[in-house]
Structures are given as C-alpha cells and as structure tokens.
Design a protein around this motif. Sequence first.
Motif, PDB file in Angstrom:
ATOM      1  N   VAL A  52       0.836  -1.126  -0.025  1.00 33.01           N
ATOM      2  CA  VAL A  52       0.050  -0.271   0.058  1.00 33.01           C
ATOM      3  C   VAL A  52       0.996   1.251  -0.165  1.00 33.01           C
ATOM      4  CG1 VAL A  52      -1.831   1.232   1.410  1.00 33.01           C
ATOM      5  CG2 VAL A  52      -2.250  -1.358   1.280  1.00 33.01           C
ATOM      6  N   VAL A  53       1.840   1.367   0.894  1.00 29.37           N
ATOM      7  CA  VAL A  53       2.751   2.521   0.899  1.00 29.37           C
ATOM      8  C   VAL A  53       3.515   2.634  -0.515  1.00 29.37           C
ATOM      9  CG1 VAL A  53       4.838   3.647   2.079  1.00 29.37           C
ATOM     10  CG2 VAL A  53       2.900   2.165   3.537  1.00 29.37           C
ATOM     11  N   TYR A  59       2.081   6.547  -6.692  1.00 29.55           N
ATOM     12  CA  TYR A  59       0.988   7.473  -7.312  1.00 29.55           C
ATOM     13  C   TYR A  59       1.270   8.957  -6.924  1.00 29.55           C
ATOM     14  CZ  TYR A  59      -3.526   9.642  -7.720  1.00 29.55           C
ATOM     15  OH  TYR A  59      -4.375  10.150  -8.192  1.00 29.55           O
ATOM     16  N   THR A  60       1.783   9.291  -5.541  1.00 27.79           N
ATOM     17  CA  THR A  60       2.079  10.594  -5.185  1.00 27.79           C
ATOM     18  C   THR A  60       3.206  11.095  -6.194  1.00 27.79           C
ATOM     19  OG1 THR A  60       1.574  10.055  -3.075  1.00 27.79           O
ATOM     20  CG2 THR A  60       2.614  12.069  -3.263  1.00 27.79           C
ATOM     21  N   LEU A 209       5.148  21.323  -3.511  1.00 28.49           N
ATOM     22  CA  LEU A 209       3.895  21.690  -2.984  1.00 28.49           C
ATOM     23  C   LEU A 209       3.017  20.287  -3.468  1.00 28.49           C
ATOM     24  CD1 LEU A 209       3.348  25.362  -3.866  1.00 28.49           C
ATOM     25  CD2 LEU A 209       3.646  24.331  -1.425  1.00 28.49           C
ATOM     26  N   ALA A 210       3.214  19.848  -4.697  1.00 24.29           N
ATOM     27  CA  ALA A 210       2.196  18.715  -5.138  1.00 24.29           C
ATOM     28  C   ALA A 210       2.575  17.466  -4.306  1.00 24.29           C
ATOM     29  CB  ALA A 210       2.467  18.496  -6.549  1.00 24.29           C
ATOM     30  N   LEU A 211       3.837  17.312  -4.088  1.00 27.75           N
ATOM     31  CA  LEU A 211       4.035  16.069  -3.124  1.00 27.75           C
ATOM     32  C   LEU A 211       3.410  15.786  -2.131  1.00 27.75           C
ATOM     33  CD1 LEU A 211       7.887  15.568  -3.363  1.00 27.75           C
ATOM     34  CD2 LEU A 211       6.332  14.063  -4.261  1.00 27.75           C
ATOM     35  N   SER A 224      -8.946   5.388  -5.173  1.00 25.19           N
ATOM     36  CA  SER A 224      -7.400   4.897  -5.506  1.00 25.19           C
ATOM     37  C   SER A 224      -6.446   6.236  -5.855  1.00 25.19           C
ATOM     38  CB  SER A 224      -7.471   4.371  -7.062  1.00 25.19           C
ATOM     39  OG  SER A 224      -8.102   4.978  -7.966  1.00 25.19           O
ATOM     40  N   ASP A 225      -6.852   7.194  -5.359  1.00 20.89           N
ATOM     41  CA  ASP A 225      -6.294   8.718  -5.666  1.00 20.89           C
ATOM     42  C   ASP A 225      -5.736   8.912  -4.110  1.00 20.89           C
ATOM     43  OD1 ASP A 225      -6.576   8.911  -8.338  1.00 20.89           O
ATOM     44  OD2 ASP A 225      -8.785   9.306  -7.882  1.00 20.89           O
ATOM     45  N   MET A 226      -5.217   8.181  -3.465  1.00 22.97           N
ATOM     46  CA  MET A 226      -4.719   8.518  -1.994  1.00 22.97           C
ATOM     47  C   MET A 226      -3.249   8.836  -2.276  1.00 22.97           C
ATOM     48  SD  MET A 226      -4.332   5.918   1.534  1.00 22.97           S
ATOM     49  CE  MET A 226      -5.966   6.356   1.814  1.00 22.97           C
ATOM     50  N   THR A 227      -2.977   9.834  -1.599  1.00 22.29           N
ATOM     51  CA  THR A 227      -1.633  10.471  -1.487  1.00 22.29           C
ATOM     52  C   THR A 227      -0.665  10.114  -0.328  1.00 22.29           C
ATOM     53  OG1 THR A 227      -2.063  12.537  -0.907  1.00 22.29           O
ATOM     54  CG2 THR A 227      -2.119  12.286  -3.443  1.00 22.29           C
TER      55      THR A 227
END
Length: 276
Positions: A52-53, A59-60, A209-211, A224-227
Amino acid sequence: MKRISPSPALLVVPLLAFLLAFYVLPVILMLGRSAGPEGDFAPYAAAFGSEVVIKVFSYTVKIAVGTTFLTLILAYPLAYFIVTTGERTALILMAIVLIPFWTSILIRSYAWMVLLGQRGVINGFLIWIGVVEQPIRMLNTTFAVYIGMIHVLLPFMILPILSTLKGIDGRLVSAAENLGAGPVAVFRHVILPLSMPGVVAGCILVFVLALGFYITPALVGGPSDMTLSMLIAQEVDLYRWDTASAIAAILLVTTLLALLAVSRVLSMDRILGGPR
C-alpha cells in the motif's frame, strides 16, 4: 546622545526562535519517533515492506511530476504573453491569475466538486449542447485530481517565470534581431535559456507542494487517488504514530533528494536570483 542600534544579527533571532520551536524541533521529534520505540527502525521496514505504501508513494510522485509538467505547459505561454502584451491586457491577466490565488484552497476544491459532479455545470453543459447523452464521471477520478491541483498550483509556476522574463535585458533581444535572428531563433537562443532559472524555480515550487498535497486529492479524488499526505493522516487517525512518522520522513527525504538533484543541474544561486 548617540542612539545605539542593535546588531543586525539580533534582528533574525525572533525568526530563528520561531523556526526552531515550530519546525526544527517537531521534525527532530518526528524523525526520532520514526525510529520506533526500540530504535530498530521497524516502522521503516514496515513502510517499505507494505504494498500500500509503495503504491501510494508511486502514485504521489506520478501526480506531482504530471502536475508540474502540465502546469509548466500552461504557465510559460501565459507568462510570456503577459510580458509581451500591452500594459492594460497584462493587468487584466495578472488579476485573473492572482484573484484565485488569494482564495482558499478548500473553496476552490469545493468549486471543482460542483463543476465536475454528475449533475454539475460541465456535465449539464455537455448534455445541453448534445455532446453526450448521459453524465460523464469526472469527479472522484485522477482527471479531477489533476484539474484541481493544476488550478491551485498554476500561480506558483507563473509568478517565478514571469519575474524572470521581465528581468531579461531587452538589448539582448534587439542585438539578436539586428544580427538577423527571427522570432523563433530569438526565443530559442536568447529568451528560453535566460528564463530557465524561473522555470526551474517554478517547477521546484509546484513539485514540492504537489508532493504534500492533501485537500484537493481528498475532495475530488477517488479511493485509488490516495496520496502520501492522506496516508499519513490515516495512520494518525489509527494512532499508528510511528508508521505515520516513518512515512512523513520518507516524504521529507524525497523532497530533499529532488532539491539536491535540481541543484546539481542548475546552481541554486541562479534559481534564487543570486550572482550568475
């Protein structure tokens, strides 16, 4: 009687005390907690061993890179147009850029929820003009995450590029034109290279900032869009502080490595506007 002025070094003491108390010390405590109660770095082993991580981390980074690239594609032409257009038009465009910048990120994210929803403005318009017969699923998708993040982060890309473009000596452009260079050659060999510090500075700002983005992906993204920031908050809610600290440390190291990689390519003095 001559007034005794304080040493200039004393003027930065309040700022240093603030940073020490509310940034440096919390980071040190976080790093210490990430080592685990036994000091065996078990939280890191658990994080790197978790699918998961790893998936959320990938994804992030993908979202951060994609947002940075798309923001640059949109920001550079606009910044260049603002510099080269008339003063009145430039003021209008700057207002269009800055007014959303002064609005809360939460409000802007909720606005995109209204626009992209099944019964939102965009779907309603598409159905009205006959492009689609049924609403398109746009909200709670990766597409919505990109749209929301680009909208929020666009000013952070435009402003550094705009500042650098305004600082280019017009005599260099005139000299290139006098030597027979056309508009494309002038842009390619004069304007673009001289504007790279602004481009790099904007990319660093947007990428970093996006990270760490949380609000927009949480509101407009799907399951599914978990950061990483969302995963850290989830671990905190579950009282897994050690794991949350380890993931936060991984995010911090990733950011520092990105800055280090950029500094190897381009001097940080140039990015920050120092001597060249």
